[in-house]
Design a protein around this motif. Structure first.
Motif, mmCIF file in Angstrom:
data_model
loop_
_atom_site.group_PDB
_atom_site.id
_atom_site.type_symbol
_atom_site.label_atom_id
_atom_site.label_comp_id
_atom_site.label_asym_id
_atom_site.label_seq_id
_atom_site.Cartn_x
_atom_site.Cartn_y
_atom_site.Cartn_z
ATOM 1 N N ARG A 1 -1.979 19.589 35.106
ATOM 2 C CA ARG A 1 -2.224 21.029 35.143
ATOM 3 C C ARG A 1 -3.006 21.512 33.923
ATOM 4 N NH1 ARG A 1 -2.944 22.105 39.164
ATOM 5 N NH2 ARG A 1 -2.665 24.319 38.797
ATOM 6 N N GLU B 1 -8.574 23.210 37.826
ATOM 7 C CA GLU B 1 -8.132 22.804 39.169
ATOM 8 C C GLU B 1 -9.278 22.204 39.993
ATOM 9 O OE1 GLU B 1 -5.596 25.614 41.026
ATOM 10 O OE2 GLU B 1 -6.189 24.969 43.032
ATOM 11 N N LEU C 1 -0.035 20.081 43.305
ATOM 12 C CA LEU C 1 -0.235 21.347 42.597
ATOM 13 C C LEU C 1 1.076 21.976 42.139
ATOM 14 C CD1 LEU C 1 -2.704 23.296 42.063
ATOM 15 C CD2 LEU C 1 -2.030 24.465 44.164
#
Length: 276
Positions: free
Chosen positions: A118, A122, A152
């Motif tokens: 993360r 993205e 995600l």
């Protein structure tokens, strides 16, 4: 003491205005979206459109509902978001419980490592993952999107649940085991029910993220769009009223799911659980 009282009075007097401003900041964009979807073009496409709805029409809603382009994207988005949420909770809950019971020196580096992927943009992560999924014939499939959305959302779900399990005293497990319950039984019958508020928060977070997800859907979809992609399609085409109608429809399940899951979010659920 006097300074503390003054601070409390200022805080109490500002609480309501700040709360109202925050509520208006969240509600007004949704209202404008709804207004565009139920207004005539003559009312919206002017230099100074009115704030209130003056020329109400369901023309755009009827057009979208009869177009035949709504059901498939809606079903796909709802199915993917729900399957992703169920899978994320089933995977993250036991993992977060184990991490929460680890020594502090191991626990925090492990939690930080969950967010390694993360830390990058993205789009940069989604492209190689999507290429790999295409090689595995997962393009245009529910499974492909669910797996992509798990990548995600799993770190955030685990992070939320680690914090939840940390607040549950170990004494409760030990008391259950003294009463004859095994490790798994105490986890299912004692710990998990107490963790329901945190699980509800994680579930809402994952469901909303998956429902609104756009980047992976764009890479992994060729023919059957998700609802955000369908809305984007009309935005790109310049169909403002169709886009507003699709976007309004996009918000309805969000309110329903949030209303359904918020009942599990209760404060003070551990009060009185352990004495002494």
């Amino acid at each position: 003491m006097r300074g503390r009282d003054l601070s409390r009075k200022i805080s109490d007097s500002l609480y309501l205005p700040v709360a109202l401003l925050a509520a208006m900041a969240m509600v007004i964009p949704v209202y404008i979206l709804f207004k565009v979807s139920v207004s005539t073009p003559g009312e919206i496409l002017t230099a100074h459109p009115s704030f209130l709805i003056r020329d109400f029409t369901l023309e755009h809603w009827v057009k979208v509902l009869k177009s035949g382009n709504l059901k498939a994207p809606f079903v796909k988005s709802f199915a993917v978001a729900t399957l992703t949420t169920v899978a994320a909770v089933l995977i993250a809950s036991p993992a977060a419980y184990v991490i929460a019971r680890m020594p502090r020196k191991i626990k925090y580096p492990l939690v930080l490592s969950l967010f390694l992927t993360r830390m990058f943009p993205e789009v940069g992560i989604a492209l190689p993952i999507s290429v790999q999924f295409i090689k595995m014939n997962l393009i245009d499939t529910y499974l492909g999107l669910v797996l992509a959305h798990l990548i995600l959302n799993l770190p955030f779900a685990a992070w939320i649940l680690v914090g939840t399990f940390e607040t549950i005293p170990k004494d409760l497990e030990e008391a259950a085991m003294v009463d004859g319950a095994g490790k798994v039984e105490s986890l299912i019958k004692v710990i998990m029910p107490l963790a329901l508020p945190g699980i509800a928060v994680a579930a809402i977070f994952v469901w909303l993220n998956s429902w609104n997800e756009f980047t992976y859907a764009l890479y992994l979809t060729v023919s059957q769009r998700t609802l955000p992609l369908q809305t984007y399609y009309y935005v790109v085409r310049g169909g403002w009223f169709d886009a507003a109608t699709y976007a309004t429809i996009l918000t309805i399940p969000v309110m329903v799911v949030t209303f359904f899951l918020q009942r599990y979010m209760k404060g003070g659920y551990l009060s009185g659980a352990v004495k002494g």
